[in-house]
Design a protein around this motif. Structure first.
Motif, PDB file in Angstrom:
ATOM      1  N   PHE A  88       0.823  -1.202   0.000  1.00 34.80           N
ATOM      2  CA  PHE A  88       0.000   0.000   0.000  1.00 34.80           C
ATOM      3  C   PHE A  88       0.861   1.256   0.000  1.00 34.80           C
ATOM      4  CE2 PHE A  88      -3.841  -2.340   1.755  1.00 34.80           C
ATOM      5  CZ  PHE A  88      -4.556  -2.181   0.585  1.00 34.80           C
ATOM      6  N   LYS A  90       3.844   1.546  -1.108  1.00 36.50           N
ATOM      7  CA  LYS A  90       4.445   1.677  -2.432  1.00 36.50           C
ATOM      8  C   LYS A  90       3.462   2.323  -3.389  1.00 36.50           C
ATOM      9  CE  LYS A  90       7.887  -1.881  -3.322  1.00 36.50           C
ATOM     10  NZ  LYS A  90       8.090  -3.185  -3.983  1.00 36.50           N
ATOM     11  N   ARG A  91       2.224   1.869  -3.306  1.00 36.11           N
ATOM     12  CA  ARG A  91       1.256   2.404  -4.244  1.00 36.11           C
ATOM     13  C   ARG A  91       1.007   3.884  -4.000  1.00 36.11           C
ATOM     14  NH1 ARG A  91      -4.758   0.535  -5.696  1.00 36.11           N
ATOM     15  NH2 ARG A  91      -5.202   1.613  -3.763  1.00 36.11           N
ATOM     16  N   LEU A  94       3.702   5.732  -5.529  1.00 37.44           N
ATOM     17  CA  LEU A  94       3.545   5.677  -6.966  1.00 37.44           C
ATOM     18  C   LEU A  94       2.480   6.670  -7.422  1.00 37.44           C
ATOM     19  CD1 LEU A  94       5.087   3.982  -8.892  1.00 37.44           C
ATOM     20  CD2 LEU A  94       3.241   2.319  -8.905  1.00 37.44           C
ATOM     21  N   ASP A  95       1.394   6.715  -6.697  1.00 34.36           N
ATOM     22  CA  ASP A  95       0.326   7.641  -7.048  1.00 34.36           C
ATOM     23  C   ASP A  95       0.822   9.077  -7.013  1.00 34.36           C
ATOM     24  OD1 ASP A  95      -1.576   5.797  -7.602  1.00 34.36           O
ATOM     25  OD2 ASP A  95      -2.449   5.792  -5.604  1.00 34.36           O
ATOM     26  N   LEU A  97       3.868  10.079  -7.377  1.00 35.04           N
ATOM     27  CA  LEU A  97       4.760  10.243  -8.522  1.00 35.04           C
ATOM     28  C   LEU A  97       3.972  10.523  -9.785  1.00 35.04           C
ATOM     29  CD1 LEU A  97       7.707   7.712  -8.649  1.00 35.04           C
ATOM     30  CD2 LEU A  97       7.721  10.186  -8.546  1.00 35.04           C
ATOM     31  N   ILE A  98       2.976   9.692 -10.013  1.00 36.58           N
ATOM     32  CA  ILE A  98       2.179   9.832 -11.225  1.00 36.58           C
ATOM     33  C   ILE A  98       1.547  11.218 -11.295  1.00 36.58           C
ATOM     34  CG2 ILE A  98       0.080   9.040 -12.380  1.00 36.58           C
ATOM     35  CD1 ILE A  98       0.790   6.217 -11.486  1.00 36.58           C
ATOM     36  N   ASN A 100       2.599  13.930  -9.994  1.00 33.47           N
ATOM     37  CA  ASN A 100       3.627  14.921 -10.303  1.00 33.47           C
ATOM     38  C   ASN A 100       4.026  14.887 -11.767  1.00 33.47           C
ATOM     39  OD1 ASN A 100       3.964  16.300  -7.933  1.00 33.47           O
ATOM     40  ND2 ASN A 100       5.340  14.774  -7.074  1.00 33.47           N
ATOM     41  N   VAL A 101       4.191  13.681 -12.267  1.00 32.74           N
ATOM     42  CA  VAL A 101       4.568  13.552 -13.676  1.00 32.74           C
ATOM     43  C   VAL A 101       3.493  14.175 -14.559  1.00 32.74           C
ATOM     44  CG1 VAL A 101       4.967  11.922 -15.545  1.00 32.74           C
ATOM     45  CG2 VAL A 101       6.016  11.536 -13.333  1.00 32.74           C
ATOM     46  N   GLU A 102       2.262  13.895 -14.226  1.00 29.62           N
ATOM     47  CA  GLU A 102       1.154  14.445 -15.011  1.00 29.62           C
ATOM     48  C   GLU A 102       1.204  15.969 -15.009  1.00 29.62           C
ATOM     49  OE1 GLU A 102      -2.279  12.872 -15.791  1.00 29.62           O
ATOM     50  OE2 GLU A 102      -0.968  11.223 -16.327  1.00 29.62           O
ATOM     51  N   ALA A 175      -5.947  10.692 -14.312  1.00 26.64           N
ATOM     52  CA  ALA A 175      -5.008   9.685 -14.818  1.00 26.64           C
ATOM     53  C   ALA A 175      -5.687   8.320 -14.889  1.00 26.64           C
ATOM     54  CB  ALA A 175      -3.781   9.611 -13.916  1.00 26.64           C
ATOM     55  N   THR A 176      -6.347   7.961 -13.830  1.00 24.84           N
ATOM     56  CA  THR A 176      -7.018   6.661 -13.799  1.00 24.84           C
ATOM     57  C   THR A 176      -8.073   6.587 -14.890  1.00 24.84           C
ATOM     58  OG1 THR A 176      -6.724   6.743 -11.416  1.00 24.84           O
ATOM     59  CG2 THR A 176      -8.147   5.012 -12.280  1.00 24.84           C
TER      60      THR A 176
ATOM     61  N   LEU B  58      10.926  12.568 -10.063  1.00 23.65           N
ATOM     62  CA  LEU B  58       9.823  11.948 -10.785  1.00 23.65           C
ATOM     63  C   LEU B  58      10.052  10.458 -11.010  1.00 23.65           C
ATOM     64  CD1 LEU B  58       9.111  14.699 -13.429  1.00 23.65           C
ATOM     65  CD2 LEU B  58       7.975  14.327 -11.252  1.00 23.65           C
ATOM     66  N   LEU B  87       4.986   3.965 -15.225  1.00 23.99           N
ATOM     67  CA  LEU B  87       4.448   4.080 -13.875  1.00 23.99           C
ATOM     68  C   LEU B  87       3.065   3.443 -13.795  1.00 23.99           C
ATOM     69  CD1 LEU B  87       5.506   7.689 -12.834  1.00 23.99           C
ATOM     70  CD2 LEU B  87       6.515   5.519 -12.151  1.00 23.99           C
ATOM     71  N   PHE B  88       2.285   3.653 -14.821  1.00 25.88           N
ATOM     72  CA  PHE B  88       0.954   3.048 -14.836  1.00 25.88           C
ATOM     73  C   PHE B  88       1.053   1.532 -14.813  1.00 25.88           C
ATOM     74  CE2 PHE B  88      -1.103   6.998 -16.682  1.00 25.88           C
ATOM     75  CZ  PHE B  88      -1.852   7.212 -15.549  1.00 25.88           C
ATOM     76  N   ARG B  91       1.859   0.393 -11.473  1.00 25.71           N
ATOM     77  CA  ARG B  91       0.726   0.455 -10.555  1.00 25.71           C
ATOM     78  C   ARG B  91      -0.247  -0.687 -10.818  1.00 25.71           C
ATOM     79  NH1 ARG B  91      -3.073   5.621  -9.824  1.00 25.71           N
ATOM     80  NH2 ARG B  91      -3.787   4.926 -11.853  1.00 25.71           N
ATOM     81  N   LEU B  94       1.128  -3.675  -9.265  1.00 26.55           N
ATOM     82  CA  LEU B  94       1.004  -3.536  -7.827  1.00 26.55           C
ATOM     83  C   LEU B  94      -0.422  -3.843  -7.402  1.00 26.55           C
ATOM     84  CD1 LEU B  94       3.202  -2.839  -5.902  1.00 26.55           C
ATOM     85  CD2 LEU B  94       2.407  -0.494  -5.870  1.00 26.55           C
ATOM     86  N   ILE B  98      -1.587  -6.695  -4.860  1.00 24.34           N
ATOM     87  CA  ILE B  98      -2.367  -6.420  -3.655  1.00 24.34           C
ATOM     88  C   ILE B  98      -3.626  -7.276  -3.632  1.00 24.34           C
ATOM     89  CG2 ILE B  98      -3.772  -4.669  -2.507  1.00 24.34           C
ATOM     90  CD1 ILE B  98      -1.694  -2.598  -3.340  1.00 24.34           C
TER      91      ILE B  98
END
Lengths: 254, 254
Positions: A88, A90-91, A94-95, A97-98, A100-102, A175-176, B58, B87-88, B91, B94, B98
């Motif tokens: 969790f 890690k995720r 990751l979220d 990060l994503i 920020n990248v976006e 993003a999702t 990033l 990254l996607f 995720r 991941l 999970i």
DNA sequence: TTTGACATTCACGTTGCGTAAAGCTGTACA
DNA sequence: TGTACAGCTTTACGCAACGTGAATGTCAAA
């Protein structure tokens, strides 16, 4: 039933190198070594390897696996729970990060010169207005002016931290959604995840959540140009897609 | 404005080791080296470091960063988009992990026992894979891709009714087998009946039946841990017993 | 006996540094 | 001027989980 490295490797679908490595780190030792120095594994080792591979599939580190399989008294379920927490975390990273990248992509593409804060301000204001317009009368009647004004105050008084969290959430929703849009199914797991995130995002604006209001808002995203433009920025019809996903999520209007 | 490693490190919040490492991999070289061999950085290097750290935040790999910052013509935005896809993917993996971990936790806690259907699903998939692996090439050559793909489709497209029938048959095979196992004779009527039921069961998976393939599958039950575990669940060596019965049934390998 | 397939043990490469070890340089203070 | 101490240098092992040679030994078939 005895197996050499090659045999066991093929049987279990791992390389011989892996088996030798597991021997080296004392995770799985062969039953015995024959006169030529070859590793010979028996049934017990096969079983143990099955266990090891099972945990490995779940992403558990070999070190942890060793603890789990060597001490049968060791609570495997607890170990897994701990592991889940790590996943969790890690995720979460990751979220972030994503998001920020976006943000960076949007910035460098120059399409959006507005700062996030500005965007946010616009959204916030519109949120209040729309909320007022659509549900204001009804809600004011039901809960009284005080409640409604308090809710609007809630929006205006958010801390910087909360605002950042909201921005992050909003990006995540987008993003999702973009990912989910690819397979086109608003009932898919990913699309439903987006709807769930959207609900979380909403919770920052509304004091009470209701499925009806959520579904209504989703429809509004399609009908209102400003909202529609926001969601359709990268991909046309994303607003519709989100609406459908939310309708399924709330179980309303199917 | 000139800086030594220590200085620059403090300024940017990285360790001196990091700076030396970046020098080593040619990611960030000092402007010059003084008479004592000390690294000296100038303003340009500071700027470059800022960029590097930005991309590092990033989650971009140092290798990719090198490409981005050394070739100014290189499209940073595109690189970021690619990075975002990665990254996607991460995720997604991941999330799958999970989900599996959660399932396992639920399982071991005894709250959810795997349904026969789920077990069956795994089996079904494995059936296709194994069939493909063992006979795929041969059969594809013989009958063409179309036939084989159709067969795989056949498995995937079974109706619920058929699946129930299969489950029923599978259970019957197991039950008959358990009875037959008691007297220990794979040639006995009961054991042969089990083999016959097994053939019926098979007919749901294979478009053409052949004794050779049937006998081969029986051997596989013994060799493959997953299959063996399934049949040996109640009574060890049941898989072997089934193999022997089928070998007699098919009249091969006696 | 030779060949070829398989086994063995080193040992380096991967990623992004942390962390000694061992030694040189520069400056402040007695 | 001596010396203590801070700060610099290079070298090199360690981390996770193996992949991938290289060099060499063993086994069964021809």
């Amino acid at each position: 039933m005895e197996y050499t490295v090659q045999h066991l490797g093929k049987l279990a679908g791992v390389s011989t190198r892996t088996l030798r490595y597991y021997d080296e780190i004392e995770l799985l030792k062969p039953a015995r070594i024959n006169s030529s120095g070859y590793r010979i594994y028996g049934q017990a080792e096969v079983d143990r390897l099955q266990q090891i591979l099972f945990y490995r599939e779940l992403g558990v580190s070999l070190d942890s696996i060793k603890e789990i399989v060597t001490a049968p008294s060791f609570n495997g379920a607890n170990a897994l729970k701990e592991h889940r927490e790590q996943l969790f975390d890690k995720r979460k990273q990751l979220d972030a990060l994503i998001a920020n990248v976006e943000k960076t992509i949007a910035l460098t593409e120059g399409r959006v010169t507005m700062t996030d804060k500005e965007k946010f301000e616009g959204f916030k204001q519109k949120m209040i207005e729309d909320n007022e317009e659509k549900y204001g009368e009804e809600i004011r009647e039901k809960y009284g002016d005080e409640t409604v004004d308090k809710s609007n105050q809630k929006i205006k008084n958010m801390t910087q931290e909360q605002q950042d969290e909201i921005t992050r959430l909003a990006n995540e929703v987008k993003a999702t959604l973009a990912e989910a849009f690819k397979n086109g199914d608003p009932a898919s797991e990913l699309a439903q995840a987006a709807a769930g995130l959207h609900k979380m995002w909403l919770s920052y604006y509304w004091n009470e959540y209701s499925k009806e209001a959520h579904a209504g808002l989703a429809q509004m995203y399609v009908d209102d140009e400003r909202f529609k433009a926001y969601y359709d920025e990268k991909q046309p019809c994303t607003a519709e897609f989100l609406r459908d996903a939310i309708h399924i999520y709330t179980g309303l209007k199917k």
